[in-house]
Design a protein around this motif. Structure first.
Motif, PDB file in Angstrom:
ATOM      1  N   UNK A 277      28.651 -35.035 -34.984  1.00 35.75           N
ATOM      2  CA  UNK A 277      27.528 -35.158 -32.962  1.00 35.75           C
ATOM      3  C   UNK A 277      28.632 -34.682 -32.550  1.00 35.75           C
ATOM      4  N   UNK A 278      30.184 -34.171 -32.222  1.00 36.64           N
ATOM      5  CA  UNK A 278      30.713 -33.511 -31.203  1.00 36.64           C
ATOM      6  C   UNK A 278      30.572 -31.964 -31.143  1.00 36.64           C
ATOM      7  N   UNK A 279      30.738 -31.771 -32.435  1.00 41.34           N
ATOM      8  CA  UNK A 279      30.809 -30.266 -32.448  1.00 41.34           C
ATOM      9  C   UNK A 279      29.929 -29.278 -31.801  1.00 41.34           C
ATOM     10  N   UNK A 280      28.649 -29.727 -31.992  1.00 40.44           N
ATOM     11  CA  UNK A 280      27.576 -29.222 -31.371  1.00 40.44           C
ATOM     12  C   UNK A 280      27.085 -29.115 -29.303  1.00 40.44           C
ATOM     13  N   UNK A 281      27.834 -31.074 -29.623  1.00 49.89           N
ATOM     14  CA  UNK A 281      27.625 -31.435 -27.612  1.00 49.89           C
ATOM     15  C   UNK A 281      29.039 -30.200 -26.700  1.00 49.89           C
ATOM     16  N   UNK A 282      30.107 -30.309 -28.218  1.00 50.18           N
ATOM     17  CA  UNK A 282      30.829 -29.229 -27.269  1.00 50.18           C
ATOM     18  C   UNK A 282      30.598 -27.785 -26.805  1.00 50.18           C
ATOM     19  N   UNK A 283      29.616 -27.438 -28.002  1.00 51.05           N
ATOM     20  CA  UNK A 283      28.739 -25.767 -27.111  1.00 51.05           C
ATOM     21  C   UNK A 283      28.128 -26.259 -26.560  1.00 51.05           C
ATOM     22  N   UNK A 284      27.206 -27.363 -26.533  1.00 53.05           N
ATOM     23  CA  UNK A 284      26.202 -27.548 -25.136  1.00 53.05           C
ATOM     24  C   UNK A 284      27.167 -27.323 -23.930  1.00 53.05           C
ATOM     25  N   UNK A 285      28.020 -27.876 -23.916  1.00 51.93           N
ATOM     26  CA  UNK A 285      29.013 -28.090 -22.602  1.00 51.93           C
ATOM     27  C   UNK A 285      29.694 -27.174 -22.242  1.00 51.93           C
ATOM     28  N   UNK A 286      30.002 -26.214 -23.586  1.00 53.89           N
ATOM     29  CA  UNK A 286      30.740 -25.097 -22.697  1.00 53.89           C
ATOM     30  C   UNK A 286      29.266 -23.904 -22.408  1.00 53.89           C
ATOM     31  N   UNK A 287      27.896 -24.085 -22.796  1.00 51.23           N
ATOM     32  CA  UNK A 287      27.517 -23.234 -22.151  1.00 51.23           C
ATOM     33  C   UNK A 287      27.128 -23.975 -21.194  1.00 51.23           C
ATOM     34  N   UNK A 288      26.837 -24.671 -20.469  1.00 46.47           N
ATOM     35  CA  UNK A 288      26.238 -25.303 -18.969  1.00 46.47           C
ATOM     36  C   UNK A 288      27.120 -25.041 -18.467  1.00 46.47           C
ATOM     37  N   UNK A 289      28.572 -25.161 -18.302  1.00 48.61           N
ATOM     38  CA  UNK A 289      29.777 -24.915 -17.516  1.00 48.61           C
ATOM     39  C   UNK A 289      29.145 -23.404 -17.086  1.00 48.61           C
ATOM     40  N   UNK A 290      29.106 -22.323 -17.870  1.00 47.50           N
ATOM     41  CA  UNK A 290      28.801 -21.017 -18.212  1.00 47.50           C
ATOM     42  C   UNK A 290      27.721 -20.786 -16.952  1.00 47.50           C
ATOM     43  N   UNK A 291      26.487 -21.801 -17.510  1.00 51.97           N
ATOM     44  CA  UNK A 291      25.512 -21.511 -16.433  1.00 51.97           C
ATOM     45  C   UNK A 291      25.446 -21.985 -15.103  1.00 51.97           C
ATOM     46  N   UNK A 292      26.652 -23.037 -14.647  1.00 58.87           N
ATOM     47  CA  UNK A 292      27.151 -23.783 -13.211  1.00 58.87           C
ATOM     48  C   UNK A 292      27.916 -23.034 -12.554  1.00 58.87           C
ATOM     49  N   UNK A 293      28.488 -22.398 -13.860  1.00 61.33           N
ATOM     50  CA  UNK A 293      29.433 -21.098 -12.831  1.00 61.33           C
ATOM     51  C   UNK A 293      28.666 -19.958 -12.074  1.00 61.33           C
ATOM     52  N   UNK A 294      27.954 -18.972 -12.959  1.00 60.61           N
ATOM     53  CA  UNK A 294      27.162 -18.201 -13.177  1.00 60.61           C
ATOM     54  C   UNK A 294      26.306 -18.828 -11.514  1.00 60.61           C
ATOM     55  N   UNK A 295      25.622 -19.299 -11.934  1.00 58.68           N
ATOM     56  CA  UNK A 295      24.912 -19.843 -10.961  1.00 58.68           C
ATOM     57  C   UNK A 295      25.538 -20.060  -9.096  1.00 58.68           C
ATOM     58  N   UNK A 296      26.552 -20.060  -9.436  1.00 61.95           N
ATOM     59  CA  UNK A 296      27.555 -20.785  -8.526  1.00 61.95           C
ATOM     60  C   UNK A 296      27.854 -19.330  -7.672  1.00 61.95           C
ATOM     61  N   UNK A 297      28.053 -18.088  -8.859  1.00 58.76           N
ATOM     62  CA  UNK A 297      28.611 -16.609  -8.344  1.00 58.76           C
ATOM     63  C   UNK A 297      27.379 -16.318  -7.230  1.00 58.76           C
ATOM     64  N   UNK A 298      26.333 -16.227  -7.887  1.00 55.76           N
ATOM     65  CA  UNK A 298      24.483 -16.007  -8.054  1.00 55.76           C
ATOM     66  C   UNK A 298      24.322 -16.510  -5.912  1.00 55.76           C
ATOM     67  N   UNK A 299      24.550 -17.871  -5.840  1.00 58.04           N
ATOM     68  CA  UNK A 299      23.952 -18.618  -4.755  1.00 58.04           C
ATOM     69  C   UNK A 299      24.647 -18.480  -3.593  1.00 58.04           C
ATOM     70  N   UNK A 300      26.083 -18.183  -4.331  1.00 58.84           N
ATOM     71  CA  UNK A 300      27.751 -17.480  -2.794  1.00 58.84           C
ATOM     72  C   UNK A 300      27.240 -17.127  -1.782  1.00 58.84           C
ATOM     73  N   UNK A 301      26.587 -16.017  -2.191  1.00 60.23           N
ATOM     74  CA  UNK A 301      26.171 -15.416  -0.608  1.00 60.23           C
ATOM     75  C   UNK A 301      24.860 -16.322  -0.557  1.00 60.23           C
ATOM     76  N   UNK A 302      24.588 -16.809  -0.456  1.00 63.57           N
ATOM     77  CA  UNK A 302      22.700 -17.364   0.100  1.00 63.57           C
ATOM     78  C   UNK A 302      22.775 -18.141   0.729  1.00 63.57           C
ATOM     79  N   UNK A 303      21.859 -18.021   1.720  1.00 62.86           N
ATOM     80  CA  UNK A 303      22.140 -18.698   2.751  1.00 62.86           C
ATOM     81  C   UNK A 303      20.694 -19.751   3.069  1.00 62.86           C
TER      82      UNK A 303
END
Length: 303
Positions: A277-303
């Protein structure tokens, strides 16, 4: 089985009838509850017959058969998840043929133009996060030429070949989780490496199944040489035709599928349920964090 020794004796004695079907005469009684039962209500027992209620009551205490990885044994049941995934991909392909907009609106696209500029409101970075999932069910349209038809045919063949065995060993929910997280992992690596890439296909999820088949096969002592050959062949094709094939989706799905499969295959038996139960959720959470970080990088300079 118990019966009346002399059913014809006593003309005034009423003929017994089945307790579930009062209109049916019978002299056979359940060996457990001693009620009269007709042929439709008889169930073979070690001695005589039992009624359906007694059989159901006895089965409550019987533990269901399990696979070697702890899933409910469904050897005699069709692999409904595998067939459903194939059906969804085929339906999506029909939708593509009906309207080219399906690919435009649901393909994997991070939101960055080929010139490195963000396109406001478009792509994953623009809020269209669903593209990371919907793209898993789309395939290269016929209008693209090249290997368009081969794309979906190979992926569906691989899903049909690998899916049933994995689904029966893992169980339906675990198999579906593995498939979806592997496909999502492929989309995440595309987003991280090339946010301007437009990609479609179940290949990320399929490579996740390749990895899982290898990991679980090794754990259970099976012959994994055929899957190794198939995997190496596909990796060679992936990198020899890099302009037409998204290597990011393949590698992302491969790595993510391997992580989930290791958790499924090597979880300690005493803690198997919680690890599964927990292991797939941990993997999924890690992937979501990567998406959030990448989105922040891409949109940081967008007005």
């Amino acid at each position: 089985m118990s019966t009346d020794p002399n059913p014809s004796s006593g003309s005034d004695t009423p003929v017994p009838t089945c307790y579930r079907h009062p209109g049916r005469e019978t002299y056979v009684r359940c060996t457990r509850c001693d009620r009269y039962i007709c042929p439709d209500c008889m169930r073979d027992a070690a001695v005589g017959h039992q009624c359906v209620e007694c059989v159901a009551e006895a089965n409550k205490g019987v533990r269901p058969a399990r696979t070697r990885l702890g899933a409910r044994d469904t050897q005699d049941a069709p692999p409904v998840v595998t067939y459903s995934l194939i059906g969804l991909c085929l339906l999506a392909y029909v939708a593509e043929l009906a309207s080219p907009r399906v690919v435009d609106e649901f393909a994997m696209f991070g939101g960055e133009s080929r010139f490195g500029q963000m396109i406001p409101g478009l792509g994953v970075a623009g809020g269209e996060w669903y593209r990371m999932i919907t793209s898993m069910f789309l395939h290269q349209p016929l209008s693209a030429g090249g290997f368009a038809l081969t794309h979906i045919l190979f992926n569906m063949w691989a899903l049909w070949a690998l899916g049933p065995a994995l689904e029966r060993e893992l169980g339906r929910l675990r198999f579906f989780t593995l498939y979806m997280i592997a496909g999502f992992g492929g989309s995440v690596l595309i987003y991280l490496v090339d946010a301007g890439q437009v990609a479609v296909g179940a290949s990320g999820a399929i490579f996740g199944l390749f990895a899982a088949f290898f990991v679980i096969g090794r754990k259970l002592g099976g012959d994994v040489r055929p899957i190794v050959f198939l995997l190496v062949l596909n990796l060679v094709i992936t990198f020899s035709a890099s302009s037409a094939i998204s290597w990011e989706a393949h590698i992302g799905g491969l790595v993510t599928g391997a992580l989930v499969a290791v958790a499924y295959a090597y979880a300690p038996e005493a803690r198997r349920k919680i690890v599964h139960l927990v292991a797939p959720l941990v993997v999924l959470a890690g992937l979501v964090v990567l998406v959030v970080v990448k989105t922040s990088q891409l949109t940081s300079g967008v007005a």
